[in-house]
Design a protein around this motif. Sequence first.
Motif, PDB file in Angstrom:
ATOM      1  N   TRP A  74     -11.297 -20.582  42.336  1.00 36.06           N
ATOM      2  CA  TRP A  74     -12.052 -21.705  43.602  1.00 36.06           C
ATOM      3  C   TRP A  74     -12.052 -23.084  42.139  1.00 36.06           C
ATOM      4  CZ3 TRP A  74     -17.372 -18.919  45.299  1.00 36.06           C
ATOM      5  CH2 TRP A  74     -16.688 -18.104  46.742  1.00 36.06           C
ATOM      6  N   ARG A  75     -11.838 -22.855  41.042  1.00 38.01           N
ATOM      7  CA  ARG A  75     -12.036 -23.585  40.363  1.00 38.01           C
ATOM      8  C   ARG A  75     -10.406 -24.673  40.519  1.00 38.01           C
ATOM      9  NH1 ARG A  75     -15.164 -23.873  36.976  1.00 38.01           N
ATOM     10  NH2 ARG A  75     -14.898 -25.453  34.213  1.00 38.01           N
ATOM     11  N   LEU A  76      -9.371 -23.597  40.943  1.00 37.74           N
ATOM     12  CA  LEU A  76      -8.665 -24.671  41.214  1.00 37.74           C
ATOM     13  C   LEU A  76      -8.083 -24.779  42.776  1.00 37.74           C
ATOM     14  CD1 LEU A  76      -5.848 -22.213  39.005  1.00 37.74           C
ATOM     15  CD2 LEU A  76      -6.620 -23.557  37.769  1.00 37.74           C
ATOM     16  N   GLY A  77      -8.410 -24.649  43.449  1.00 40.69           N
ATOM     17  CA  GLY A  77      -8.488 -25.324  44.946  1.00 40.69           C
ATOM     18  C   GLY A  77      -7.989 -24.396  45.484  1.00 40.69           C
ATOM     19  N   ALA A  78      -7.929 -23.099  45.141  1.00 42.18           N
ATOM     20  CA  ALA A  78      -7.224 -21.999  45.749  1.00 42.18           C
ATOM     21  C   ALA A  78      -7.787 -20.605  46.745  1.00 42.18           C
ATOM     22  CB  ALA A  78      -6.062 -20.810  44.381  1.00 42.18           C
ATOM     23  N   ALA A  79      -7.582 -20.199  47.478  1.00 41.15           N
ATOM     24  CA  ALA A  79      -8.894 -19.368  48.232  1.00 41.15           C
ATOM     25  C   ALA A  79      -8.039 -18.135  47.590  1.00 41.15           C
ATOM     26  CB  ALA A  79      -8.154 -19.933  49.845  1.00 41.15           C
ATOM     27  N   VAL A  80      -8.936 -17.099  47.716  1.00 43.00           N
ATOM     28  CA  VAL A  80      -9.225 -15.417  47.479  1.00 43.00           C
ATOM     29  C   VAL A  80      -9.419 -14.667  48.928  1.00 43.00           C
ATOM     30  CG1 VAL A  80      -9.857 -13.731  46.342  1.00 43.00           C
ATOM     31  CG2 VAL A  80     -10.606 -16.295  45.357  1.00 43.00           C
ATOM     32  N   SER A 102      -1.231 -12.795  54.784  1.00 43.92           N
ATOM     33  CA  SER A 102      -2.361 -14.596  53.842  1.00 43.92           C
ATOM     34  C   SER A 102      -1.426 -14.989  53.411  1.00 43.92           C
ATOM     35  CB  SER A 102      -2.868 -13.746  53.491  1.00 43.92           C
ATOM     36  OG  SER A 102      -2.598 -13.185  52.185  1.00 43.92           O
ATOM     37  N   GLY A 103       0.009 -14.596  53.621  1.00 45.89           N
ATOM     38  CA  GLY A 103       0.775 -15.517  52.422  1.00 45.89           C
ATOM     39  C   GLY A 103       0.775 -16.419  51.113  1.00 45.89           C
ATOM     40  N   ALA A 104      -0.045 -14.814  50.257  1.00 45.46           N
ATOM     41  CA  ALA A 104      -0.249 -14.784  49.033  1.00 45.46           C
ATOM     42  C   ALA A 104       0.610 -15.325  47.649  1.00 45.46           C
ATOM     43  CB  ALA A 104      -1.537 -13.954  48.613  1.00 45.46           C
ATOM     44  N   LYS A 105      -0.053 -16.450  47.522  1.00 43.64           N
ATOM     45  CA  LYS A 105       1.605 -16.913  45.831  1.00 43.64           C
ATOM     46  C   LYS A 105       0.988 -15.989  44.838  1.00 43.64           C
ATOM     47  CE  LYS A 105       3.158 -20.951  43.493  1.00 43.64           C
ATOM     48  NZ  LYS A 105       2.808 -22.210  43.752  1.00 43.64           N
ATOM     49  N   ALA A 163     -13.878 -30.085  48.182  1.00 43.99           N
ATOM     50  CA  ALA A 163     -13.855 -30.342  49.082  1.00 43.99           C
ATOM     51  C   ALA A 163     -14.669 -29.231  50.009  1.00 43.99           C
ATOM     52  CB  ALA A 163     -12.473 -31.277  50.779  1.00 43.99           C
ATOM     53  N   SER A 164     -15.953 -29.553  50.952  1.00 44.95           N
ATOM     54  CA  SER A 164     -16.332 -28.594  51.481  1.00 44.95           C
ATOM     55  C   SER A 164     -15.897 -27.633  52.819  1.00 44.95           C
ATOM     56  CB  SER A 164     -17.653 -29.375  52.041  1.00 44.95           C
ATOM     57  OG  SER A 164     -17.382 -29.918  53.304  1.00 44.95           O
ATOM     58  N   GLY A 165     -14.278 -28.167  53.376  1.00 47.51           N
ATOM     59  CA  GLY A 165     -13.636 -27.324  54.388  1.00 47.51           C
ATOM     60  C   GLY A 165     -12.777 -27.417  53.695  1.00 47.51           C
ATOM     61  N   ALA A 166     -12.366 -27.184  51.656  1.00 44.17           N
ATOM     62  CA  ALA A 166     -11.277 -26.169  51.376  1.00 44.17           C
ATOM     63  C   ALA A 166     -11.839 -24.291  51.346  1.00 44.17           C
ATOM     64  CB  ALA A 166     -11.418 -26.273  50.391  1.00 44.17           C
ATOM     65  N   SER A 220      -2.340 -23.176  42.502  1.00 43.20           N
ATOM     66  CA  SER A 220      -2.542 -24.582  42.327  1.00 43.20           C
ATOM     67  C   SER A 220      -2.924 -25.317  44.277  1.00 43.20           C
ATOM     68  CB  SER A 220      -1.715 -25.494  42.389  1.00 43.20           C
ATOM     69  OG  SER A 220      -0.844 -25.297  43.572  1.00 43.20           O
ATOM     70  N   ALA A 221      -3.393 -26.025  44.168  1.00 38.35           N
ATOM     71  CA  ALA A 221      -4.622 -26.281  44.875  1.00 38.35           C
ATOM     72  C   ALA A 221      -4.418 -25.490  46.464  1.00 38.35           C
ATOM     73  CB  ALA A 221      -5.264 -27.330  44.859  1.00 38.35           C
ATOM     74  N   GLY A 222      -4.626 -25.278  47.704  1.00 38.19           N
ATOM     75  CA  GLY A 222      -4.025 -24.693  48.706  1.00 38.19           C
ATOM     76  C   GLY A 222      -2.909 -23.559  48.546  1.00 38.19           C
ATOM     77  N   ASP A 223      -3.195 -22.760  47.211  1.00 42.78           N
ATOM     78  CA  ASP A 223      -2.585 -21.879  47.427  1.00 42.78           C
ATOM     79  C   ASP A 223      -3.266 -20.223  48.087  1.00 42.78           C
ATOM     80  OD1 ASP A 223       0.169 -22.003  46.282  1.00 42.78           O
ATOM     81  OD2 ASP A 223      -0.152 -22.049  45.163  1.00 42.78           O
ATOM     82  N   VAL A 224      -3.394 -19.137  46.881  1.00 35.04           N
ATOM     83  CA  VAL A 224      -3.772 -18.123  47.588  1.00 35.04           C
ATOM     84  C   VAL A 224      -3.858 -16.875  46.950  1.00 35.04           C
ATOM     85  CG1 VAL A 224      -4.667 -16.126  50.032  1.00 35.04           C
ATOM     86  CG2 VAL A 224      -4.411 -18.668  50.425  1.00 35.04           C
ATOM     87  N   VAL A 225      -4.675 -16.160  46.597  1.00 36.66           N
ATOM     88  CA  VAL A 225      -4.847 -15.340  45.290  1.00 36.66           C
ATOM     89  C   VAL A 225      -5.554 -14.193  46.444  1.00 36.66           C
ATOM     90  CG1 VAL A 225      -5.485 -14.388  43.603  1.00 36.66           C
ATOM     91  CG2 VAL A 225      -4.710 -17.080  43.903  1.00 36.66           C
TER      92      VAL A 225
END
Length: 481
Positions: A73-79, A98-101, A133-136, A50-55
């Motif tokens: 990105w569609r979920l608000g997650a980072a890669v 990175s704290g990848a989930k 948000a652009s800062g995500a 979900s949003a804020g997670d790292v993959v």
Amino acid sequence: MLHIAELPDVRAARNPTGPCIEDDHQRLNNQEFLERVRSTAAALRFHGISAGDVVAVILPNRLELVVIMFAAWRLGAAVTPVNPGLTDAEARHQIEDSGAKAVIAGDAHTLGTLDLTAVAEASSTAEDAIALASGALALIIYTSGTTGRPKGVMLDHANIAAMCRMLVEGLHLDETDHSLLVLPLFHVNGIVVSVLSPLLAGGRATVAGRFSASTFFASVERARPTYFSAVPAIYAMLVALPDEMRPDTSSLRRAICGAAPMPAELITRFENRFGVPVVEGYGLSEGTCASTLNPPGGPRKPGTVGLPLPGQTVAVMDSEGNPLADGSAGEVVVRGPNVMRGYLGLPDETARTVIDGWLHTGDVGRFDADGYLVLVDRIKDMIIRGGENIYPKEIENVLHTHPAVLEAAVIGAPDPVLGEVPVAHVVPLPGAVVTADELIEHCCGSLSRIKVPVTVFVTDALPRNPVGKIDKRRLRSFAAS
């Protein structure tokens, strides 16, 4: 302003059957790409993303990596893309740091990964995009640090969007452009220059598999791209091909070079042989890839890395942080919306690197009379092997774990194809006996192949400067002689 994460939706709405992305195994039009992104996003949500997670994604070059990136990105997650050539220990550092989930890989792996097939089959539903948000946070790109431990460069969506706009304008990309990706997708260059920018411009991308000089031009003739981006080592390999190889390069409007300075003589040889202009640029992962570019429309000046990209300010400063405007050499610094958010979990490192909004590159350069940037030297000891950044300290740390090693110093030795290769000088403990082969084998157990020294010299002592530090400059002079 278009959010890069919205590209699949926008492209599908404008031209659903238009070509979008392909690799060695499959081809997707815009609508198919959107559907794949939406279903993959639903699968990731099914697996708890979900949003804020790292993959974390450990994949070779294939279009699934791009699909996963847009799905996250569609979920608000980072890669965070992981080099599949890393050892388990190296990959584990990136994953944990990175704290990848979730970790997605294409085959069985020892790091507790989620198999790519399982992700693809986990859900048949489609996921709508959330408002971003652009800062995500968008990407965490790992680059080696002077301490020898790779650092996570945090790039947000504003960084990515700014960089892509700059490249589209600087390279004059439009809907007729078609990139052939040959650089690895765990590098920001591959992601931004060869995938996101052409897609933003309305063009398309072909993801090539592992680079091979002998088959590269066959890929060019088959795919008919308008450009590709590569490192000097690749150009050297292509120039070294047999003279009788005369490929059809008529589709190529330009070739782009970055990651390491390219000798002007090599640019000339490539252009004369293959009839394709080389556009050289310069930048760092910390600056979301590129900061200067030789303008495709000219004048291009081999031996320089070009002019600042639109929207960025590039300057040269002395050691006190004062601008040098008279053509003198100093540290290259960059300011603009492309400058990273910072190093993940390393506020002190970030504060030393980004000062008053200026990204301090650690490179020495000067501007010529026409405002083109000329790179003079590197402040840091970094070795660039075929475009891959290697820091000697990481190799030295591994050598020091050998029970027979007292001291170790690693430097870059000149190589005609790769630019530089790591060479180690080792002093054994008194009374200890160790061979060069043993030390190389020891490194192979902890380092990826490109970081393993090509040569190890076992010696009685290392040269030192007046304050007692190992004199790497003298070691480099030995290697160059």
